[in-house]
Design a protein around this motif. Structure first.
Motif, PDB file in Angstrom:
ATOM      1  N   ASN A 153       1.077  -1.029  -0.085  1.00  0.00           N
ATOM      2  CA  ASN A 153      -0.025  -0.058  -0.108  1.00  0.00           C
ATOM      3  C   ASN A 153       0.920   1.186  -0.036  1.00  0.00           C
ATOM      4  O   ASN A 153       1.925   1.246   0.666  1.00  0.00           O
ATOM      5  N   SER A 154       0.264   2.330  -0.820  1.00  0.00           N
ATOM      6  CA  SER A 154       1.100   3.542  -0.751  1.00  0.00           C
ATOM      7  C   SER A 154       1.130   4.218   0.481  1.00  0.00           C
ATOM      8  O   SER A 154       2.273   5.035   0.764  1.00  0.00           O
ATOM      9  N   GLY A 155       0.241   3.881   1.515  1.00  0.00           N
ATOM     10  CA  GLY A 155       0.342   4.531   2.709  1.00  0.00           C
ATOM     11  C   GLY A 155       1.749   4.264   3.413  1.00  0.00           C
ATOM     12  O   GLY A 155       2.300   5.165   4.318  1.00  0.00           O
ATOM     13  N   HIS A 156       2.417   3.354   3.150  1.00  0.00           N
ATOM     14  CA  HIS A 156       3.764   2.922   3.907  1.00  0.00           C
ATOM     15  C   HIS A 156       4.713   3.836   3.432  1.00  0.00           C
ATOM     16  O   HIS A 156       5.350   4.441   4.379  1.00  0.00           O
ATOM     17  N   PRO A 157       5.126   4.093   2.246  1.00  0.00           N
ATOM     18  CA  PRO A 157       6.089   5.161   2.118  1.00  0.00           C
ATOM     19  C   PRO A 157       5.633   6.396   2.274  1.00  0.00           C
ATOM     20  O   PRO A 157       6.523   7.233   2.628  1.00  0.00           O
ATOM     21  N   LEU A 158       4.449   6.741   2.448  1.00  0.00           N
ATOM     22  CA  LEU A 158       3.838   8.042   2.605  1.00  0.00           C
ATOM     23  C   LEU A 158       4.240   8.478   3.888  1.00  0.00           C
ATOM     24  O   LEU A 158       4.495   9.346   4.248  1.00  0.00           O
ATOM     25  N   GLU A 159       3.996   7.410   4.931  1.00  0.00           N
ATOM     26  CA  GLU A 159       4.233   7.505   6.440  1.00  0.00           C
ATOM     27  C   GLU A 159       5.757   7.871   6.636  1.00  0.00           C
ATOM     28  O   GLU A 159       6.160   8.466   7.198  1.00  0.00           O
ATOM     29  N   PHE A 160       6.601   6.774   5.764  1.00  0.00           N
ATOM     30  CA  PHE A 160       7.982   6.809   6.060  1.00  0.00           C
ATOM     31  C   PHE A 160       8.555   8.255   5.647  1.00  0.00           C
ATOM     32  O   PHE A 160       9.370   8.599   6.330  1.00  0.00           O
ATOM     33  N   TYR A 161       8.274   8.747   4.602  1.00  0.00           N
ATOM     34  CA  TYR A 161       8.841   9.810   4.092  1.00  0.00           C
ATOM     35  C   TYR A 161       8.308  11.385   4.246  1.00  0.00           C
ATOM     36  O   TYR A 161       8.366  12.116   3.678  1.00  0.00           O
ATOM     37  N   LYS A 162       7.140  11.141   5.162  1.00  0.00           N
ATOM     38  CA  LYS A 162       6.388  12.291   5.536  1.00  0.00           C
ATOM     39  C   LYS A 162       7.098  13.488   5.898  1.00  0.00           C
ATOM     40  O   LYS A 162       6.889  14.582   5.832  1.00  0.00           O
ATOM     41  N   ASP A 163       8.415  13.146   6.672  1.00  0.00           N
ATOM     42  CA  ASP A 163       9.121  14.511   7.005  1.00  0.00           C
ATOM     43  C   ASP A 163      10.185  14.678   6.263  1.00  0.00           C
ATOM     44  O   ASP A 163      11.458  15.246   6.604  1.00  0.00           O
ATOM     45  N   PHE A 164      10.553  14.071   4.978  1.00  0.00           N
ATOM     46  CA  PHE A 164      11.586  14.105   3.913  1.00  0.00           C
ATOM     47  C   PHE A 164      11.341  15.247   3.079  1.00  0.00           C
ATOM     48  O   PHE A 164      10.280  15.667   2.611  1.00  0.00           O
ATOM     49  N   GLN A 165      12.466  15.940   2.991  1.00  0.00           N
ATOM     50  CA  GLN A 165      12.701  17.184   1.794  1.00  0.00           C
ATOM     51  C   GLN A 165      13.927  16.694   1.139  1.00  0.00           C
ATOM     52  O   GLN A 165      14.881  16.870   1.492  1.00  0.00           O
ATOM     53  N   GLY A 166      13.519  16.345   0.047  1.00  0.00           N
ATOM     54  CA  GLY A 166      14.728  15.995  -1.029  1.00  0.00           C
ATOM     55  C   GLY A 166      14.256  15.095  -2.277  1.00  0.00           C
ATOM     56  O   GLY A 166      12.998  15.167  -2.684  1.00  0.00           O
ATOM     57  N   ILE A 167      15.051  14.302  -2.708  1.00  0.00           N
ATOM     58  CA  ILE A 167      14.804  13.675  -3.970  1.00  0.00           C
ATOM     59  C   ILE A 167      14.723  12.172  -3.567  1.00  0.00           C
ATOM     60  O   ILE A 167      15.710  11.509  -2.722  1.00  0.00           O
ATOM     61  N   LEU A 168      13.682  11.347  -4.124  1.00  0.00           N
ATOM     62  CA  LEU A 168      13.519   9.948  -3.830  1.00  0.00           C
ATOM     63  C   LEU A 168      13.851   9.117  -5.057  1.00  0.00           C
ATOM     64  O   LEU A 168      12.880   9.362  -6.073  1.00  0.00           O
ATOM     65  N   VAL A 169      14.621   8.379  -5.232  1.00  0.00           N
ATOM     66  CA  VAL A 169      15.007   7.652  -6.448  1.00  0.00           C
ATOM     67  C   VAL A 169      14.345   6.106  -6.255  1.00  0.00           C
ATOM     68  O   VAL A 169      14.804   5.511  -5.407  1.00  0.00           O
ATOM     69  N   THR A 170      13.474   5.840  -7.202  1.00  0.00           N
ATOM     70  CA  THR A 170      12.766   4.780  -7.149  1.00  0.00           C
ATOM     71  C   THR A 170      12.642   4.199  -8.571  1.00  0.00           C
ATOM     72  O   THR A 170      12.857   4.638  -9.487  1.00  0.00           O
ATOM     73  N   ASP A 171      11.898   3.072  -8.849  1.00  0.00           N
ATOM     74  CA  ASP A 171      11.245   2.471  -9.632  1.00  0.00           C
ATOM     75  C   ASP A 171      10.281   3.138 -10.440  1.00  0.00           C
ATOM     76  O   ASP A 171       9.640   4.110  -9.684  1.00  0.00           O
ATOM     77  N   GLY A 172       9.490   2.621 -11.427  1.00  0.00           N
ATOM     78  CA  GLY A 172       8.040   3.307 -11.875  1.00  0.00           C
ATOM     79  C   GLY A 172       6.687   2.896 -11.206  1.00  0.00           C
ATOM     80  O   GLY A 172       5.885   3.310 -11.454  1.00  0.00           O
ATOM     81  N   LEU A 173       7.297   2.260 -10.014  1.00  0.00           N
ATOM     82  CA  LEU A 173       5.930   1.740  -9.198  1.00  0.00           C
ATOM     83  C   LEU A 173       5.183   3.116  -8.918  1.00  0.00           C
ATOM     84  O   LEU A 173       5.569   3.930  -8.263  1.00  0.00           O
ATOM     85  N   GLU A 174       3.857   3.001  -9.134  1.00  0.00           N
ATOM     86  CA  GLU A 174       2.832   3.867  -8.714  1.00  0.00           C
ATOM     87  C   GLU A 174       2.879   4.574  -7.594  1.00  0.00           C
ATOM     88  O   GLU A 174       2.595   5.988  -7.188  1.00  0.00           O
ATOM     89  N   GLN A 175       3.049   3.747  -6.512  1.00  0.00           N
ATOM     90  CA  GLN A 175       3.201   3.981  -5.068  1.00  0.00           C
ATOM     91  C   GLN A 175       4.129   5.084  -4.885  1.00  0.00           C
ATOM     92  O   GLN A 175       3.875   5.899  -4.002  1.00  0.00           O
TER      93      GLN A 175
END
Length: 220
Positions: A153-175
């Protein structure tokens, strides 16, 4: 060759009377326990965790190895030690490292399916291990954190990075793209390795006999 050291700690207790009905006790200080009323020492706990998580030895094999050396520690006891040490000592360390990780300007994230045996569902249920790490340019103090979740669920990365300010490098997953859209301080950057794959596949499809394909393949 394995070696074992047995530590005996003696705590003296002095009893005195003042002539009345109330006895007086004076107890000496004892060494602090890693876990209260447990024989577990830091070195023993580290050895068990290293054997299990670094050398991939299941607890029953660690138990057998102990028994061959005349040491009787059950797998149930070791499992309890690992869980309690994780909650008491490693969880605060994880939280601290997460705080430091989010201070970096570039982070990387990915996830992979894992099968869970006991997590309230039937054995073999699919779960996910989310991996969060510092960008590859942070070579002095790299940080890698694993996060177990039952879903993708997208809620997991949203919670983990809620205080992050920067660039997040990922694959193309919609989440991950949802993280970039919903968190104002996060810029989602697609993985260049994934972007390269389609070009590399196209070059391979052209065939080695094609001079232009050979030229492009060396460029990639």
């Amino acid at each position: 060759m394995d070696s074992w050291t047995v530590e005996n700690h003696k705590v003296h207790v002095y009893v005195g009377t003042d002539g009345g009905h109330q006895d007086e006790f004076l107890r000496g200080d004892r060494p602090k326990d890693l876990l209260r009323n447990s024989i577990l020492t830091p070195s023993l706990g580290a050895a068990i965790m290293n054997a299990k998580y670094v050398n991939s030895l299941p607890l029953y094999r660690i138990e057998q190895e102990f028994q061959r050396n005349g040491v009787n520690i059950s797998r149930q006891t070791m499992a309890n030690w690992v869980i309690r040490c994780s909650e008491r000592y490693l969880s605060p360390l994880y939280d601290y490292l997460r705080t430091k990780l989010l201070e970096y300007h570039v982070n990387q994230a990915d996830e992979t399916p894992v099968e869970a045996i006991h997590d309230g569902r039937s054995a073999g249920s699919k779960s996910y291990m989310w991996v969060h790490r510092s960008g590859e340019m942070y070579t002095d103090r790299p940080i890698v954190l694993y996060e177990y979740q039952k879903t993708r669920n997208s809620g997991h990365p949203l919670e983990f990075y809620k205080d992050f300010q920067g660039i997040l490098v990922t694959d193309g997953l919609e989440q991950y793209h949802k993280v970039g859209r919903e968190l104002a301080g996060v810029i989602n950057a697609n993985c260049w390795v994934h972007a390269r794959r389609d070009y590399a596949d196209a070059v391979k499809a052209m065939g080695k006999s094609n001079p232009e394909a050979v030229k492009q393949s060396t460029a990639y």
